[in-house]
Write a protein that holds these residues in place. Structure first.
Motif, PDB file in Angstrom:
ATOM      1  N   GLN A 100       0.827  -1.210   0.000  1.00 34.40           N
ATOM      2  CA  GLN A 100       0.000   0.000   0.000  1.00 34.40           C
ATOM      3  C   GLN A 100       0.863   1.263   0.000  1.00 34.40           C
ATOM      4  O   GLN A 100       0.835   2.035  -0.950  1.00 34.40           O
ATOM      5  CB  GLN A 100      -0.953  -0.005   1.213  1.00 34.40           C
ATOM      6  CG  GLN A 100      -2.028  -1.092   1.143  1.00 34.40           C
ATOM      7  CD  GLN A 100      -3.240  -0.683   0.331  1.00 34.40           C
ATOM      8  OE1 GLN A 100      -3.595   0.472   0.259  1.00 34.40           O
ATOM      9  NE2 GLN A 100      -3.894  -1.644  -0.311  1.00 34.40           N
ATOM     10  N   VAL A 101       1.630   1.458   1.062  1.00 30.66           N
ATOM     11  CA  VAL A 101       2.376   2.717   1.220  1.00 30.66           C
ATOM     12  C   VAL A 101       3.460   2.888   0.152  1.00 30.66           C
ATOM     13  O   VAL A 101       3.470   3.883  -0.578  1.00 30.66           O
ATOM     14  CB  VAL A 101       3.002   2.804   2.632  1.00 30.66           C
ATOM     15  CG1 VAL A 101       4.001   3.946   2.711  1.00 30.66           C
ATOM     16  CG2 VAL A 101       1.890   2.996   3.658  1.00 30.66           C
ATOM     17  N   LEU A 102       4.354   1.934   0.048  1.00 31.07           N
ATOM     18  CA  LEU A 102       5.453   2.089  -0.901  1.00 31.07           C
ATOM     19  C   LEU A 102       5.003   2.181  -2.370  1.00 31.07           C
ATOM     20  O   LEU A 102       5.440   3.080  -3.078  1.00 31.07           O
ATOM     21  CB  LEU A 102       6.503   0.987  -0.701  1.00 31.07           C
ATOM     22  CG  LEU A 102       7.297   1.120   0.605  1.00 31.07           C
ATOM     23  CD1 LEU A 102       8.335   0.016   0.717  1.00 31.07           C
ATOM     24  CD2 LEU A 102       7.968   2.482   0.703  1.00 31.07           C
ATOM     25  N   PRO A 103       4.125   1.276  -2.824  1.00 27.57           N
ATOM     26  CA  PRO A 103       3.696   1.401  -4.222  1.00 27.57           C
ATOM     27  C   PRO A 103       3.071   2.762  -4.524  1.00 27.57           C
ATOM     28  O   PRO A 103       3.167   3.249  -5.642  1.00 27.57           O
ATOM     29  CB  PRO A 103       2.659   0.292  -4.378  1.00 27.57           C
ATOM     30  CG  PRO A 103       2.945  -0.671  -3.302  1.00 27.57           C
ATOM     31  CD  PRO A 103       3.511   0.115  -2.163  1.00 27.57           C
ATOM     32  N   ALA A 104       2.431   3.352  -3.512  1.00 23.76           N
ATOM     33  CA  ALA A 104       1.752   4.627  -3.739  1.00 23.76           C
ATOM     34  C   ALA A 104       2.736   5.779  -3.908  1.00 23.76           C
ATOM     35  O   ALA A 104       2.420   6.786  -4.554  1.00 23.76           O
ATOM     36  CB  ALA A 104       0.783   4.922  -2.603  1.00 23.76           C
ATOM     37  N   VAL A 105       3.909   5.659  -3.328  1.00 24.22           N
ATOM     38  CA  VAL A 105       4.827   6.809  -3.362  1.00 24.22           C
ATOM     39  C   VAL A 105       6.113   6.566  -4.142  1.00 24.22           C
ATOM     40  O   VAL A 105       6.789   7.513  -4.549  1.00 24.22           O
ATOM     41  CB  VAL A 105       5.203   7.259  -1.927  1.00 24.22           C
ATOM     42  CG1 VAL A 105       3.945   7.663  -1.165  1.00 24.22           C
ATOM     43  CG2 VAL A 105       5.961   6.184  -1.169  1.00 24.22           C
ATOM     44  N   GLU A 106       6.451   5.291  -4.364  1.00 25.04           N
ATOM     45  CA  GLU A 106       7.712   4.944  -5.031  1.00 25.04           C
ATOM     46  C   GLU A 106       8.007   5.757  -6.288  1.00 25.04           C
ATOM     47  O   GLU A 106       9.053   6.378  -6.410  1.00 25.04           O
ATOM     48  CB  GLU A 106       7.686   3.456  -5.408  1.00 25.04           C
ATOM     49  CG  GLU A 106       8.633   2.631  -4.610  1.00 25.04           C
ATOM     50  CD  GLU A 106       8.442   1.129  -4.868  1.00 25.04           C
ATOM     51  OE1 GLU A 106       9.282   0.372  -4.388  1.00 25.04           O
ATOM     52  OE2 GLU A 106       7.469   0.749  -5.546  1.00 25.04           O
ATOM     53  N   ASN A 107       7.068   5.697  -7.230  1.00 26.81           N
ATOM     54  CA  ASN A 107       7.395   6.364  -8.497  1.00 26.81           C
ATOM     55  C   ASN A 107       7.339   7.883  -8.459  1.00 26.81           C
ATOM     56  O   ASN A 107       7.778   8.536  -9.396  1.00 26.81           O
ATOM     57  CB  ASN A 107       6.585   5.785  -9.663  1.00 26.81           C
ATOM     58  CG  ASN A 107       5.195   5.433  -9.277  1.00 26.81           C
ATOM     59  OD1 ASN A 107       4.681   5.954  -8.286  1.00 26.81           O
ATOM     60  ND2 ASN A 107       4.557   4.547 -10.026  1.00 26.81           N
ATOM     61  N   ILE A 108       6.832   8.424  -7.370  1.00 28.57           N
ATOM     62  CA  ILE A 108       6.922   9.889  -7.216  1.00 28.57           C
ATOM     63  C   ILE A 108       8.375  10.245  -6.885  1.00 28.57           C
ATOM     64  O   ILE A 108       8.962  11.145  -7.493  1.00 28.57           O
ATOM     65  CB  ILE A 108       5.976  10.385  -6.098  1.00 28.57           C
ATOM     66  CG1 ILE A 108       4.529  10.050  -6.450  1.00 28.57           C
ATOM     67  CG2 ILE A 108       6.150  11.889  -5.896  1.00 28.57           C
ATOM     68  CD1 ILE A 108       3.532  10.298  -5.340  1.00 28.57           C
TER      69      ILE A 108
END
Length: 817
Positions: A788-796
């Motif tokens: 949840q958390v990492l996939p949501a922010v990784e590519n930013i």
DNA sequence: GCGGCGCTTATACC
DNA sequence: ACCGGTATAAGCGCCGC
């Protein structure tokens, strides 16, 4: 006798084998009355050639037809030879008048496929629609009616069968030039039951809310309760009184929320169980439910409106709400929601719990009432524009609205209506599959500065109008005066006549009316002008999809495929033009283009826009959407390619426009959504990732320390079908199964709530770790971090060359040791 | 038992 | 089944090794 009258509800009856229309409406004095009008049912026979002699011969033959069916004798009463238009051709036609509309189809069949006959049409248009179309007695418009009083024995006693004081037989109905406004009398209702399944349980209470009406009816014997609560001996008496209250309140509209699917059928089922009659309506016959995908409850003389139906079909396009439940929708539109009530208490209710329940029930009716008032301008405008009865307007979907608009405007084009496709026809249309759609340009991931966005105004409608794309203008081959549309990369070619077709012409009118009323709204801002402008906008937008819809009378796949081919051509050419001015084009989707302003001034940008516009054909128009100081585009997950339909923009006015990101997806937990939102905003504001990274670190720490509230970890996913129909058992299906095991009633459309917890015993499937919100389990740190958390922010962060996974691992390892 | 990959599913954009 | 196509992405479930 002469009076002013506004038709609200329409139905029909037969007398002596002939059709009559019963209009229910109000007079200028506010009395609810009934006006009976005559109508001559008819359909069309379209001939192959223009020869008047042949037409007379065929008409003569037709006029002798006489059939007997369902104990009714039906015949052709007269014929009329006329010059009409049909699908872009001038045709000699015979208007065939028959005794009863219900036999029109059969008489048309009786005429058969004679060699002189091209087609038989309009026998499949519903009687009420035909009546409104031909006699122009339109809903929610004021008329001057000259009429005679109906005696109790006239027409087999129809005046006697209803509770209205005044019934008339119309001699003439004339539209009033100056159209006065109309405010309907609305009554809202809501029921609470012991069981959700229809008819299984009892109705515990019924609330009613309107002007000077505020009641909760129940049969629960509570000694001390609110003044608006009325206690009855039993369920039967409560239901009886409900019908009595509704009838005597005499509303124009009885409204509920999801009442077609719940409240009204439940009331009917409960009445049947109590072996009593539900005496609702001016005929005291109770609701009649239509068959169909969703059944609709009709009450004579009172328009029953299920607000959910209208919101679902039409109004939801304006809404942000994540669900279309009463709570969410009311909160968004009227700033007031439902009251809280714990339904688990139902097993063991104290007196105070009952009081809470009554209050909850009344509140539902109250917000439903307020919602009805709020949405009324839109319903009113739709009714007047589409010209179908209020009852249908609040239930039809957009394709039907477009079609009815067409039907009610065909006469201006002297056009005979095309037939509705039969079941097999729809099947073969669907088998054709889809055609190529719009163009989307892949963006290069990055944080950009000074972005300009251009977009085409009303892209699809303006293409259809500018290129005359429609069923009636479509040509099989290249004739003279036709336009050729190349479908690039498929060597397919479609041809359209350059002679104006009624569909594009009507669409052009709709676009112009939308422009006119948009200006009127900006000058005079009120709910009615806004609703009018919006209604035309929705109609225009739905018209492209309508032509490609398998159920459409004016289905034209070629027009749809041509519109998208032309759209791709336009957007690509425009992108090239912008590039020629040495702009870096970063993104494009369907009708919009985002590019960098560079060193150009705003004035120069406007000049560019004007230059492009000067070369656009027809009514095509490119518009400046906005200037954006900053914008972020990211890559696809685990890929270097840029992600389409996913970006975040900061406008000059300081607003954030976030599209496609998890932030705006309801099937992600709030923790991930809120964090991503915060990080996007921070990055766009600062132009770098520094602060955002700090925010992320804090959240990860909290997550690992189990300091995150469970509410923020709940995942919401809609159950789109019944459990047994799933091939693949996703987490939400597992959760739904768990709910079912508990005895909860599960039905398609429900939003399923669950969270992922620790579970060491079972396999590695996420589904094995699914828990319902009230289950006691520790949340799964690893899942929420990695899924949840990492996939949501990784590519930013990737845009800034920051690998959050590495950073966080380094960080946490230090902590661990 | 595990990784890869196609398929199913939900949701968003225009 | 009740307007269209384009697109992302998660998680299941099967396959081959």
């Amino acid at each position: 006798m002469e009076f002013k009258f506004i038709p609200i509800d329409y139905d029909s009856f037969d007398f002596d084998g002939k059709n009559y229309i019963r209009l229910i409406g109000r007079t200028e004095k506010g009395e609810k009355i009934c006006v009976v009008d005559s109508y001559e049912p008819n359909f069309w026979v379209i001939l192959k050639n223009q020869d008047e002699k042949i037409a007379e011969k065929i008409a003569e033959k037709i006029s002798k037809i006489n059939i007997k069916s369902k104990g009714r004798e039906s015949k052709v009463t007269k014929t009329k030879i006329q010059d009409k238009n049909f699908l872009g051709k001038k045709v000699k036609s015979i208007q065939v008048f028959v005794t009863n509309h219900k036999d029109a189809h059969e008489i048309a069949s009786e005429i058969g496929d004679l060699k002189e006959i091209e087609a038989r049409r309009e026998y499949d248009i519903p009687l009420i629609t035909k009546y409104i179309k031909e006699k122009k007695v339109e809903p929610l418009k004021w008329y001057t009616v000259k009429a005679d009083n109906l005696g109790i024995e006239d027409f087999g006693g129809i005046a006697d069968a209803i509770s209205l004081d005044k019934c008339f037989y119309a001699k003439s109905i004339k539209e009033i030039e100056k159209d006065e406004k109309f405010e309907p009398k609305i009554l809202a209702y809501d029921i609470e039951t012991t069981d959700i399944e229809l008819g299984k349980g009892d109705i515990l209470m019924i609330s009613l809310y309107g002007k000077n009406m505020k009641k909760v009816l129940t049969w629960k014997k509570i000694t001390q309760t609110q003044e608006y609560v009325e206690i009855f001996k039993n369920q039967a008496e409560m239901i009886e009184k409900f019908a009595e209250y509704v009838n005597s309140y005499d509303p124009d509209i009885l409204t509920g929320y999801f009442s077609d699917g719940f409240d009204l059928p439940y009331l009917k089922a409960a009445s049947e169980k109590e072996k009593m009659k539900l005496l609702l309506g001016i005929d005291k016959k109770g609701p009649i439910f239509s068959r169909g995908r969703i059944s609709s409850g009709k009450i004579a003389g009172i328009v029953h409106i299920d607000l959910y139906r209208f919101i679902d079909a039409v109004f939801s396009q304006y809404l942000q709400s994540e669900t279309l439940g009463l709570g969410d929708v009311a909160q968004e539109l009227i700033g007031e929601g439902k009251e809280k009530f714990d339904f688990d208490k139902l097993k063991d209710m104290k007196e105070s719990d009952w009081k809470d329940f009554f209050s909850y029930n009344l509140q539902d009716a109250k917000v439903t009432y307020k919602l009805a008032e709020k949405i009324w301008p839109d319903i009113y405008e739709f009714t007047r524009i589409i010209k179908e009865p209020l009852f249908d307007i609040t239930r039809d979907r957009m394709a039907t609205h477009v079609e009815n608009y067409l039907l009610h405007n065909l006469d201006r084009f002297n056009e005979i209506a095309e037939k509705r496709p039969l079941h097999e026809e729809m099947g073969s249309r669907r088998e054709l599959g889809s055609y190529e759609g719009a163009f989307v340009l892949e963006p290069k991931p990055g944080l950009y500065e000074k972005i300009v966005i251009f977009d085409f105004t009303s892209f699809w409608p303006s293409i259809i109008v500018s290129y005359n794309l429609s069923r009636s203008t479509y040509r099989e081959k290249n004739e003279k005066n036709t336009l050729e549309v190349n479908i690039e990369g498929s060597n397919k070619k479609y041809y359209f006549s350059k002679e104006n077709g009624f569909f594009p012409e009507m669409l052009n009118e709709i676009i112009n009316l939308r422009k006119k009323y948009k200006i009127e709204y900006s000058k005079n801002k009120n709910p009615l002008t806004k609703a009018r402008s919006n209604a035309y906008k929705l109609l225009a937008n739905a018209s492209y999809g309508y032509q490609s819809f398998f159920g459409a009378r004016y289905y034209c796949r070629e027009a749809g495929a041509s519109a998208t081919a032309i759209s791709r051509d336009f957007i690509k050419k425009t992108i090239e033009q912008i590039k020629e001015e040495s702009h870096n084009v970063i993104y494009s989707d369907t009708d919009s283009i985002a590019f960098l302003q560079g060193k150009k001034t705003n004035k120069e940008i406007i000049n560019l826009l004007e230059k492009i516009n000067s070369n656009l054909p027809g009514i095509m128009e490119l518009d400046l959407e906005d200037f954006y100081p900053r914008g972020l585009f990211v890559s696809k997950r685990s890929m270097t390619a840029g992600a389409k339909k996913k970006y975040a923009l900061l406008s000059e006015s300081g607003n954030f426009k976030i599209r496609g990101f998890e932030t705006v997806r309801r099937d992600w937990c709030k923790l991930a959504r809120n964090l991503q939102n915060e990080i996007l905003i921070s990055v766009l504001k600062d132009g770098n990732e520094k602060k955002a990274l700090k925010v992320l670190r804090e959240v990860v720490e909290k997550l690992k320390k189990r300091e995150i509230k469970k509410e923020d970890l709940i995942i919401r996913t809609q159950l789109k079908r019944s459990i047994k129909d799933y091939i693949s058992t996703g987490p939400h299906v597992v959760a739904a199964k768990k709910m079912e095991e508990r005895g909860l009633h599960i039905n398609p459309g429900m939003i399923i709530f669950y969270f992922i917890g620790e579970n060491s015993t079972k396999g590695k499937k996420i589904g094995d770790k699914v828990y319902l919100p009230d289950e006691k389990a520790e949340y799964n740190i690893e899942y929420y971090l990695n899924n949840q958390v990492l996939p949501a922010v990784e590519n930013i962060f990737e845009v800034f060359n920051v690998n959050v996974k590495e950073i966080l691992e380094g960080h946490s390892q230090k902590k661990l040791f």
